[in-house]
Scaffold this active site. Structure first.
Site, PDB file in Angstrom:
ATOM      1  N   ILE A  60       0.828  -1.201   0.000  1.00  0.00           N
ATOM      2  CA  ILE A  60       0.000   0.000   0.000  1.00  0.00           C
ATOM      3  C   ILE A  60       0.863   1.253   0.000  1.00  0.00           C
ATOM      4  O   ILE A  60       1.970   1.260   0.552  1.00  0.00           O
ATOM      5  CB  ILE A  60      -0.974  -0.021   1.213  1.00  0.00           C
ATOM      6  CG1 ILE A  60      -2.124   0.965   1.042  1.00  0.00           C
ATOM      7  CG2 ILE A  60      -0.222   0.185   2.530  1.00  0.00           C
ATOM      8  CD1 ILE A  60      -3.277   0.729   2.015  1.00  0.00           C
ATOM      9  N   CYS A  61       0.353   2.305  -0.648  1.00  0.00           N
ATOM     10  CA  CYS A  61       0.956   3.636  -0.575  1.00  0.00           C
ATOM     11  C   CYS A  61      -0.198   4.630  -0.459  1.00  0.00           C
ATOM     12  O   CYS A  61      -1.267   4.273   0.037  1.00  0.00           O
ATOM     13  CB  CYS A  61       1.862   3.921  -1.783  1.00  0.00           C
ATOM     14  SG  CYS A  61       1.001   4.052  -3.361  1.00  0.00           S
ATOM     15  N   ARG A  62      -0.033   5.833  -0.897  1.00  0.00           N
ATOM     16  CA  ARG A  62      -1.104   6.834  -0.767  1.00  0.00           C
ATOM     17  C   ARG A  62      -2.266   6.530  -1.709  1.00  0.00           C
ATOM     18  O   ARG A  62      -3.418   6.522  -1.306  1.00  0.00           O
ATOM     19  CB  ARG A  62      -0.553   8.229  -1.034  1.00  0.00           C
ATOM     20  CG  ARG A  62      -1.606   9.325  -0.903  1.00  0.00           C
ATOM     21  CD  ARG A  62      -0.968  10.717  -1.049  1.00  0.00           C
ATOM     22  NE  ARG A  62      -1.966  11.751  -0.839  1.00  0.00           N
ATOM     23  CZ  ARG A  62      -2.624  12.349  -1.822  1.00  0.00           C
ATOM     24  NH1 ARG A  62      -2.396  12.023  -3.070  1.00  0.00           N
ATOM     25  NH2 ARG A  62      -3.503  13.287  -1.550  1.00  0.00           N
ATOM     26  N   GLY A  64      -1.705   4.235  -4.820  1.00  0.00           N
ATOM     27  CA  GLY A  64      -1.524   2.991  -5.565  1.00  0.00           C
ATOM     28  C   GLY A  64      -0.390   2.965  -6.569  1.00  0.00           C
ATOM     29  O   GLY A  64      -0.046   1.913  -7.078  1.00  0.00           O
ATOM     30  N   MET A  88      -3.956   4.202   0.679  1.00  0.00           N
ATOM     31  CA  MET A  88      -4.414   4.698   1.976  1.00  0.00           C
ATOM     32  C   MET A  88      -5.585   5.673   1.842  1.00  0.00           C
ATOM     33  O   MET A  88      -6.385   5.803   2.768  1.00  0.00           O
ATOM     34  CB  MET A  88      -3.268   5.362   2.739  1.00  0.00           C
ATOM     35  CG  MET A  88      -2.250   4.393   3.320  1.00  0.00           C
ATOM     36  SD  MET A  88      -2.930   3.238   4.549  1.00  0.00           S
ATOM     37  CE  MET A  88      -3.425   4.348   5.860  1.00  0.00           C
TER      38      MET A  88
END
Length: 109
Positions: A60-62, A64, A88
């Site tokens: 996961i990141c902010r 994708g 996120m």
């Protein structure tokens, strides 16, 4: 690109957060492993020690994009990895818990 929806993740699923330190400090999923994408190659050993040997790695990141890059790298290494669709931002919008290192409510930047 293998992906998973936030709503399909269960408590206890392994989550690798590849956002940068300032994003992590603002808020993250409880129990996630944090290795920023900018440090991932140098800290790969730390990832392999923490990752499940026979389970899926949810990256996961902010939103994708960065997590997609790490997911593709992990898949190339033969690891069962999927990108968390929407990152996120979707995690938080879905009402999933976002906390700080102190356990206080956090937010997504």
């Amino acid at each position: 690109m293998p992906t998973v929806e936030v709503t399909d993740l269960k408590d206890g699923d392994f989550l690798l957060d590849v956002r940068e330190d300032d994003e992590w400090e603002a808020g993250h999923a409880a129990g996630a492993l944090h290795i920023p994408i900018s440090e991932f190659a140098a800290r790969y050993g730390e990832f392999t020690e923490a990752a499940p040997q026979d389970g899926r790695v949810n990256v996961i990141c902010r939103s994708g994009g960065r997590s997609a890059q790490v997911t593709m790298y992990l898949v190339q290494q033969g690891i069962d990895a999927v990108n968390v669709d929407g990152g996120m931002q979707v995690w938080h919008a879905a009402g999933r818990e976002v906390v700080t290192d102190a356990g206080e409510p956090g937010f997504v930047v």
